[in-house]
Design a protein around this motif. Structure first.
Motif, PDB file in Angstrom:
ATOM      1  N   UNK A  31       2.528 -37.401  42.983  1.00  0.00           N
ATOM      2  CA  UNK A  31       1.112 -37.672  42.771  1.00  0.00           C
ATOM      3  C   UNK A  31       0.766 -38.306  41.433  1.00  0.00           C
ATOM      4  N   UNK A  32       1.712 -38.317  40.491  1.00  0.00           N
ATOM      5  CA  UNK A  32       1.392 -38.843  39.161  1.00  0.00           C
ATOM      6  C   UNK A  32       1.165 -40.353  39.183  1.00  0.00           C
ATOM      7  N   UNK A  33       1.949 -41.072  39.964  1.00  0.00           N
ATOM      8  CA  UNK A  33       1.762 -42.521  40.035  1.00  0.00           C
ATOM      9  C   UNK A  33       0.380 -42.864  40.588  1.00  0.00           C
ATOM     10  N   UNK A  34      -0.013 -42.176  41.647  1.00  0.00           N
ATOM     11  CA  UNK A  34      -1.329 -42.429  42.244  1.00  0.00           C
ATOM     12  C   UNK A  34      -2.439 -42.156  41.238  1.00  0.00           C
ATOM     13  N   UNK A  35      -2.285 -41.116  40.445  1.00  0.00           N
ATOM     14  CA  UNK A  35      -3.291 -40.766  39.443  1.00  0.00           C
ATOM     15  C   UNK A  35      -3.399 -41.864  38.386  1.00  0.00           C
ATOM     16  N   UNK A  71      -6.769 -45.760  26.302  1.00  0.00           N
ATOM     17  CA  UNK A  71      -7.583 -44.602  25.904  1.00  0.00           C
ATOM     18  C   UNK A  71      -7.847 -43.685  27.100  1.00  0.00           C
ATOM     19  N   UNK A  72      -8.118 -44.275  28.273  1.00  0.00           N
ATOM     20  CA  UNK A  72      -8.341 -43.477  29.487  1.00  0.00           C
ATOM     21  C   UNK A  72      -7.098 -42.654  29.834  1.00  0.00           C
ATOM     22  N   UNK A  73      -5.938 -43.274  29.677  1.00  0.00           N
ATOM     23  CA  UNK A  73      -4.674 -42.571  29.980  1.00  0.00           C
ATOM     24  C   UNK A  73      -4.462 -41.401  29.025  1.00  0.00           C
ATOM     25  N   UNK A  74      -4.817 -41.604  27.766  1.00  0.00           N
ATOM     26  CA  UNK A  74      -4.684 -40.520  26.786  1.00  0.00           C
ATOM     27  C   UNK A  74      -5.638 -39.375  27.114  1.00  0.00           C
ATOM     28  N   UNK A  75      -6.860 -39.723  27.507  1.00  0.00           N
ATOM     29  CA  UNK A  75      -7.838 -38.698  27.865  1.00  0.00           C
ATOM     30  C   UNK A  75      -7.345 -37.889  29.071  1.00  0.00           C
ATOM     31  N   UNK A  77      -4.427 -37.088  29.565  1.00  0.00           N
ATOM     32  CA  UNK A  77      -3.330 -36.227  29.136  1.00  0.00           C
ATOM     33  C   UNK A  77      -1.962 -36.879  29.084  1.00  0.00           C
ATOM     34  N   UNK A  78      -1.911 -38.200  29.235  1.00  0.00           N
ATOM     35  CA  UNK A  78      -0.619 -38.887  29.221  1.00  0.00           C
ATOM     36  C   UNK A  78      -0.250 -39.343  27.811  1.00  0.00           C
ATOM     37  N   UNK A  79       1.026 -39.233  27.513  1.00  0.00           N
ATOM     38  CA  UNK A  79       1.529 -39.698  26.215  1.00  0.00           C
ATOM     39  C   UNK A  79       1.879 -41.184  26.321  1.00  0.00           C
ATOM     40  N   UNK A  80       1.316 -41.974  25.432  1.00  0.00           N
ATOM     41  CA  UNK A  80       1.545 -43.417  25.438  1.00  0.00           C
ATOM     42  C   UNK A  80       2.691 -43.746  24.477  1.00  0.00           C
ATOM     43  N   UNK A  81       3.727 -44.322  25.007  1.00  0.00           N
ATOM     44  CA  UNK A  81       4.863 -44.753  24.198  1.00  0.00           C
ATOM     45  C   UNK A  81       4.566 -46.097  23.547  1.00  0.00           C
ATOM     46  N   UNK A 112       2.546 -51.803  28.769  1.00  0.00           N
ATOM     47  CA  UNK A 112       2.146 -50.420  28.515  1.00  0.00           C
ATOM     48  C   UNK A 112       3.266 -49.490  28.989  1.00  0.00           C
ATOM     49  N   UNK A 113       3.698 -48.585  28.108  1.00  0.00           N
ATOM     50  CA  UNK A 113       4.719 -47.596  28.474  1.00  0.00           C
ATOM     51  C   UNK A 113       4.122 -46.192  28.378  1.00  0.00           C
ATOM     52  N   UNK A 114       4.337 -45.407  29.438  1.00  0.00           N
ATOM     53  CA  UNK A 114       3.715 -44.089  29.549  1.00  0.00           C
ATOM     54  C   UNK A 114       4.788 -43.049  29.857  1.00  0.00           C
ATOM     55  N   UNK A 115       4.743 -41.929  29.151  1.00  0.00           N
ATOM     56  CA  UNK A 115       5.610 -40.796  29.465  1.00  0.00           C
ATOM     57  C   UNK A 115       4.939 -39.991  30.569  1.00  0.00           C
ATOM     58  N   UNK A 116       5.629 -39.869  31.707  1.00  0.00           N
ATOM     59  CA  UNK A 116       5.005 -39.286  32.895  1.00  0.00           C
ATOM     60  C   UNK A 116       5.858 -38.124  33.425  1.00  0.00           C
TER      61      UNK A 116
END
Length: 215
Positions: free
Chosen positions: A149-153, A196-200, A202-206, A140-144
């Motif tokens: 605090x983003x990693x913890x989230x 799907x949870x990550x998208x909800x 607000x994270x962009x999934x690469x 899984x690749x995520x644009x962060x």
């Protein structure tokens, strides 16, 4: 990870007075590619690769080749001085040496004595372990955003799904300095719910990308 965790401790060596023939036999019998050349105090004074030995050996196709070249001492073809590393060096640091210098191996030295060796193959195997690609997992690749605090989230999102994280890599976004690309190996063969949870959130999934026509 430290070098001592990945180095080979059983190292085949030769003294500088050994012949090219002895080096060729050692390479063929032990199926190795590099031979550190050490003196009587176990200090590394040179290194010889299988290519060095074969380049110096006469061709079997040349009837007039002088076979006595194999009786020359190995010191005539060894490379020196030798770049060495320490058992307590970090693997990530020596990876840069391999890349910058295009070395095939690096002898490991402690208190002046040879104690091990690390090869390109060892580095590749270590990379496989560090990235978790040897385990059944999903990529899984995520644009962060590059913010505290983003990693913890993100980890909490995986935690709510009770999904173990096998490995994590972070690298810069090629076009946006304020973002990083987070690469996660998750111990699941069905990553879509957490994606799907990550998208909800607000994270962009690469990656993974939806199949054509799936959305």
């Amino acid at each position: 990870m430290l070098v001592e965790k990945i180095m080979k401790k059983n190292v085949y060596t030769l003294p500088p007075t050994a012949t090219i023939r002895e080096a060729l036999q050692l390479i063929n019998n032990k199926r190795i590619r590099h031979i550190p050349i050490i003196d009587e105090t176990k200090q590394v004074i040179g290194i010889v690769s299988d290519r060095d030995v074969r380049d110096a050996s006469p061709s079997i196709l040349d009837e007039h080749a002088k076979q006595n070249v194999l009786n020359k001492p190995i010191k005539t073809i060894m490379s020196y001085p030798v770049v060495t590393i320490h058992p307590l060096d970090f693997v990530e640091d020596i990876a840069k040496i391999f890349y910058d210098e295009a070395f095939g191996c690096l002898p490991v030295v402690s208190e002046g004595e040879l104690v091990g060796i690390v090869t390109e193959k060892d580095m590749l195997y270590t990379l496989i372990q560090l990235t978790g690609t040897h385990m059944q997992s999903s990529h899984i690749e995520i644009k962060v955003p590059h913010e505290p605090g983003k990693l913890a989230e993100i980890f909490s999102i995986f935690g709510r799904r009770k999904i173990n994280i096998v490995s994590i890599l972070i690298y810069p976004h090629q076009k946006e300095d304020d973002y990083k690309i987070l690469v996660i190996r998750a111990q699941t063969i069905h990553p879509q719910p957490v994606v799907d949870d990550l998208k909800i959130a607000g994270y962009e999934i690469i990656w993974p990308q939806p199949l054509l026509g799936a959305e």
